[in-house]
Write a protein that holds these residues in place. Structure first.
Motif, PDB file in Angstrom:
ATOM      1  N   GLN A 316       0.714  -1.590  -0.067  1.00 42.71           N
ATOM      2  CA  GLN A 316      -0.258  -0.056  -0.135  1.00 42.71           C
ATOM      3  C   GLN A 316       0.791   1.272  -0.092  1.00 42.71           C
ATOM      4  O   GLN A 316       0.706   2.381  -0.318  1.00 42.71           O
ATOM      5  CB  GLN A 316      -1.277   0.195   1.517  1.00 42.71           C
ATOM      6  CG  GLN A 316      -1.770  -1.208   1.518  1.00 42.71           C
ATOM      7  CD  GLN A 316      -2.975  -1.460   0.467  1.00 42.71           C
ATOM      8  OE1 GLN A 316      -2.803  -0.628  -0.568  1.00 42.71           O
ATOM      9  NE2 GLN A 316      -2.916  -2.360  -0.195  1.00 42.71           N
ATOM     10  N   VAL A 317       1.901   1.109   0.951  1.00 40.62           N
ATOM     11  CA  VAL A 317       2.934   2.621   0.584  1.00 40.62           C
ATOM     12  C   VAL A 317       3.071   2.803  -0.783  1.00 40.62           C
ATOM     13  O   VAL A 317       3.992   1.914  -1.065  1.00 40.62           O
ATOM     14  CB  VAL A 317       4.301   2.136   1.701  1.00 40.62           C
ATOM     15  CG1 VAL A 317       4.746   3.474   1.230  1.00 40.62           C
ATOM     16  CG2 VAL A 317       3.032   2.547   3.136  1.00 40.62           C
ATOM     17  N   CYS A 318       3.577   4.116  -1.373  1.00 34.37           N
ATOM     18  CA  CYS A 318       4.273   4.272  -1.795  1.00 34.37           C
ATOM     19  C   CYS A 318       5.678   4.541  -1.772  1.00 34.37           C
ATOM     20  O   CYS A 318       6.541   5.416  -1.110  1.00 34.37           O
ATOM     21  CB  CYS A 318       3.544   5.969  -2.719  1.00 34.37           C
ATOM     22  SG  CYS A 318       4.709   6.034  -4.360  1.00 34.37           S
ATOM     23  N   SER A 319       6.459   3.690  -2.767  1.00 34.00           N
ATOM     24  CA  SER A 319       8.138   3.291  -2.866  1.00 34.00           C
ATOM     25  C   SER A 319       8.912   4.547  -3.208  1.00 34.00           C
ATOM     26  O   SER A 319       9.789   5.222  -2.855  1.00 34.00           O
ATOM     27  CB  SER A 319       8.213   2.453  -3.276  1.00 34.00           C
ATOM     28  OG  SER A 319       8.169   2.271  -4.869  1.00 34.00           O
ATOM     29  N   GLU A 320       8.059   5.524  -3.675  1.00 34.01           N
ATOM     30  CA  GLU A 320       8.571   7.349  -4.067  1.00 34.01           C
ATOM     31  C   GLU A 320       8.714   8.184  -3.373  1.00 34.01           C
ATOM     32  O   GLU A 320       9.352   9.070  -2.925  1.00 34.01           O
ATOM     33  CB  GLU A 320       8.285   7.029  -5.589  1.00 34.01           C
ATOM     34  CG  GLU A 320       9.070   8.317  -6.521  1.00 34.01           C
ATOM     35  CD  GLU A 320      10.052   8.127  -6.893  1.00 34.01           C
ATOM     36  OE1 GLU A 320      11.026   9.028  -6.903  1.00 34.01           O
ATOM     37  OE2 GLU A 320      10.427   7.354  -6.990  1.00 34.01           O
ATOM     38  N   CYS A 321       7.310   8.298  -2.495  1.00 36.36           N
ATOM     39  CA  CYS A 321       6.893   9.319  -1.455  1.00 36.36           C
ATOM     40  C   CYS A 321       6.884   8.648  -0.314  1.00 36.36           C
ATOM     41  O   CYS A 321       6.579   9.639   0.513  1.00 36.36           O
ATOM     42  CB  CYS A 321       5.978   9.993  -2.369  1.00 36.36           C
ATOM     43  SG  CYS A 321       4.444   9.980  -2.265  1.00 36.36           S
ATOM     44  N   VAL A 325      -1.477   4.876  -0.209  1.00 34.83           N
ATOM     45  CA  VAL A 325      -1.965   4.388  -1.083  1.00 34.83           C
ATOM     46  C   VAL A 325      -3.598   2.389  -1.865  1.00 34.83           C
ATOM     47  O   VAL A 325      -2.816   2.044  -1.635  1.00 34.83           O
ATOM     48  CB  VAL A 325      -1.848   4.145  -2.972  1.00 34.83           C
ATOM     49  CG1 VAL A 325      -3.002   4.205  -3.772  1.00 34.83           C
ATOM     50  CG2 VAL A 325      -0.333   5.147  -3.378  1.00 34.83           C
ATOM     51  N   LYS A 326      -4.513   3.433  -0.557  1.00 37.22           N
ATOM     52  CA  LYS A 326      -4.834   1.612  -0.939  1.00 37.22           C
ATOM     53  C   LYS A 326      -5.055   1.387  -2.000  1.00 37.22           C
ATOM     54  O   LYS A 326      -6.478   2.079  -2.656  1.00 37.22           O
ATOM     55  CB  LYS A 326      -6.271   2.225   0.219  1.00 37.22           C
ATOM     56  CG  LYS A 326      -5.887   2.868   1.678  1.00 37.22           C
ATOM     57  CD  LYS A 326      -5.317   1.858   2.055  1.00 37.22           C
ATOM     58  CE  LYS A 326      -5.268   1.383   3.758  1.00 37.22           C
ATOM     59  NZ  LYS A 326      -4.475   0.642   4.395  1.00 37.22           N
ATOM     60  N   VAL A 335      -0.679   3.571  -8.656  1.00 40.82           N
ATOM     61  CA  VAL A 335      -0.778   4.919  -9.203  1.00 40.82           C
ATOM     62  C   VAL A 335      -0.675   5.233  -7.960  1.00 40.82           C
ATOM     63  O   VAL A 335      -1.886   5.570  -6.906  1.00 40.82           O
ATOM     64  CB  VAL A 335      -2.023   4.787 -10.193  1.00 40.82           C
ATOM     65  CG1 VAL A 335      -2.066   6.420 -10.863  1.00 40.82           C
ATOM     66  CG2 VAL A 335      -1.700   3.806 -10.948  1.00 40.82           C
ATOM     67  N   CYS A 336       0.082   6.861  -8.175  1.00 37.22           N
ATOM     68  CA  CYS A 336       0.263   6.940  -6.795  1.00 37.22           C
ATOM     69  C   CYS A 336       0.292   8.544  -7.287  1.00 37.22           C
ATOM     70  O   CYS A 336       0.070   9.086  -7.947  1.00 37.22           O
ATOM     71  CB  CYS A 336       2.069   7.007  -6.284  1.00 37.22           C
ATOM     72  SG  CYS A 336       1.935   8.326  -4.202  1.00 37.22           S
ATOM     73  N   SER A 337      -0.654   9.600  -6.164  1.00 39.66           N
ATOM     74  CA  SER A 337      -1.031  11.489  -6.572  1.00 39.66           C
ATOM     75  C   SER A 337       0.791  12.295  -6.680  1.00 39.66           C
ATOM     76  O   SER A 337       0.239  12.989  -7.464  1.00 39.66           O
ATOM     77  CB  SER A 337      -1.338  12.080  -5.396  1.00 39.66           C
ATOM     78  OG  SER A 337      -0.640  11.616  -4.256  1.00 39.66           O
ATOM     79  N   CYS A 338       2.082  11.359  -6.393  1.00 38.83           N
ATOM     80  CA  CYS A 338       2.467  12.208  -6.782  1.00 38.83           C
ATOM     81  C   CYS A 338       3.530  11.881  -8.188  1.00 38.83           C
ATOM     82  O   CYS A 338       4.356  12.212  -8.777  1.00 38.83           O
ATOM     83  CB  CYS A 338       4.392  11.634  -5.895  1.00 38.83           C
ATOM     84  SG  CYS A 338       4.539   9.599  -6.074  1.00 38.83           S
ATOM     85  N   GLY A 339       2.703  11.217  -8.924  1.00 37.66           N
ATOM     86  CA  GLY A 339       2.760  10.920 -10.071  1.00 37.66           C
ATOM     87  C   GLY A 339       3.578   9.706 -10.771  1.00 37.66           C
ATOM     88  O   GLY A 339       3.979   9.311 -11.583  1.00 37.66           O
TER      89      GLY A 339
END
Length: 360
Positions: A316-321, A325-326, A335-339
């Motif tokens: 669930q955790v975004c590895s980028e930011c 992200v459920k 797909v994360c809001s950070c892009g």
């Protein structure tokens, strides 16, 4: 460190009879010692120790001369095996687990005996076993290190010699690379570098054959030779599937250890996960635990590291930011809001690697 080398034996008919007779006497001794411990505790309040029962073996040989036909250290190992069963029983109680008291061994449950220190030697193409003879052995690879013990094992009508050897840890050939591994059902392993290892699903591919063999065995009359033959064929098929899965795990673990210095896996509660009846068969067929075990012992021998991390929220955790992200299990793209966008399992593998580097 200890490594085990397993080789197939090709005993003669007479040697098979001796091996089977030794297994019978060892099983008989094990059950007698277990009965002795239970009786002593129940009627006298005494807890018999390993050394107490071991000291009685010379007296036992005088009373029952048949035991003189079994090597003395093989008999001592039977006492040690029972003692280990008791220690494991008490350890489970302390951990609050289901205890499972040591039980009597049936003729199909006692399949090995061990020469702990002496009574065996390798002479060319033969394994010399005390009280049994020179048994032909297929040495398909070189034994490394100093041999500590020799265990003779029976499995599905075949016989094997397993040597436990003390070997030195080799000087690691550093690659300077680390990898995170996410274990799955659709794919067996997904790396943080985006590599997918297919899940061969050996069990599911053989289900039709297994069902047919199980049906044949169930229709045979209990105790008949035809039923015994059908059960042997079914066991042989299960062994073949297990060997396929083991071979695949060996190949993947070898690749990982050769190319990376640190390998990170999730610390999964596999025993709890198989309680989910929708995924149980797929999880068992994947062989996650076997892959982790094989990678771990290969890494230890190569002077490298395997780290197990908490799997909580790794998908669930975004590895980028680092944002949460459920997403349901059916959603395979992160797909994360950070892009940042990536395959769900690759994102999880990157989080696993990040957690491992924090504790490494």
């Amino acid at each position: 460190m200890l490594r085990t080398f397993k080789f197939k034996l090709e005993p003669t008919k007479k040697q098979i009879e001796k091996i089977e007779w030794t297994l019978w006497k060892c099983r008989e001794l094990y059950n007698s010692l277990l009965e002795q411990r239970k009786f002593a505790y129940k009627h006298r309040g005494l807890s018999l120790s390993f050394y107490t029962q071991k000291a009685e073996l010379p007296v036992l040989k005088k009373l029952i001369p048949e035991y003189k036909m079994v090597h003395s250290q093989v008999l001592q190992n039977v006492v040690e095996r029972l003692d280990k069963a008791y220690k494991a029983f008490f350890a489970r109680i302390q951990r609050g687990e289901k205890a499972g008291f040591p039980r009597f061994q049936g003729k199909n449950r006692y399949d090995s005996f061990t020469y702990p220190q002496s009574g065996f030697s390798i002479e060319g193409k033969f394994l010399r076993l005390s009280k049994i003879g020179d048994v032909r052995i297929k040495l398909h690879r070189q034994i490394e290190g100093e041999i500590k013990t020799c265990t003779i094992k029976r499995k599905n009508g075949k016989y094997y010699a397993c040597f436990s050897c003390e070997v030195e840890v080799v000087q690691p050939q550093s690659t300077g690379k680390s990898i995170g591994i996410d274990l799955g059902v659709a794919h067996l392993a997904i790396t943080s570098e985006g590599k997918f290892y297919d899940n061969p699903t050996y069990l599911r591919k053989s289900e039709r054959q297994l069902k047919r063999l199980q049906r044949i065995a169930s229709r045979r009359k209990k105790g008949s030779n035809r039923r015994k033959k059908a059960i042997r064929l079914l066991a042989k098929k299960h062994e073949y599937i297990a060997n396929q899965r083991k071979d695949n795990a060996h190949k993947i673990s070898r690749q990982l250890v050769d190319h990376y210095d640190l390998i990170a896996f999730e610390d999964l509660n596999i025993k709890g996960m198989v309680k989910n009846h929708n995924l149980a068969k797929s999880i068992v067929d994947s062989g996650w635990k076997q892959l982790i075990q094989f990678t771990t012992y290969k890494a230890e021998y190569a002077g490298k590291r395997v780290v197990l991390v908490d799997p909580h929220n790794t998908s669930q955790v975004c590895s980028e930011c680092g944002a949460i992200v459920k997403k349901p299990l059916s959603e395979r793209v992160h797909v994360c809001s950070c892009g940042y966008t990536d395959h769900r399992d690759v994102n999880a593998a990157k989080n696993i690697l990040r957690l491992a580097l924090q504790v490494a």
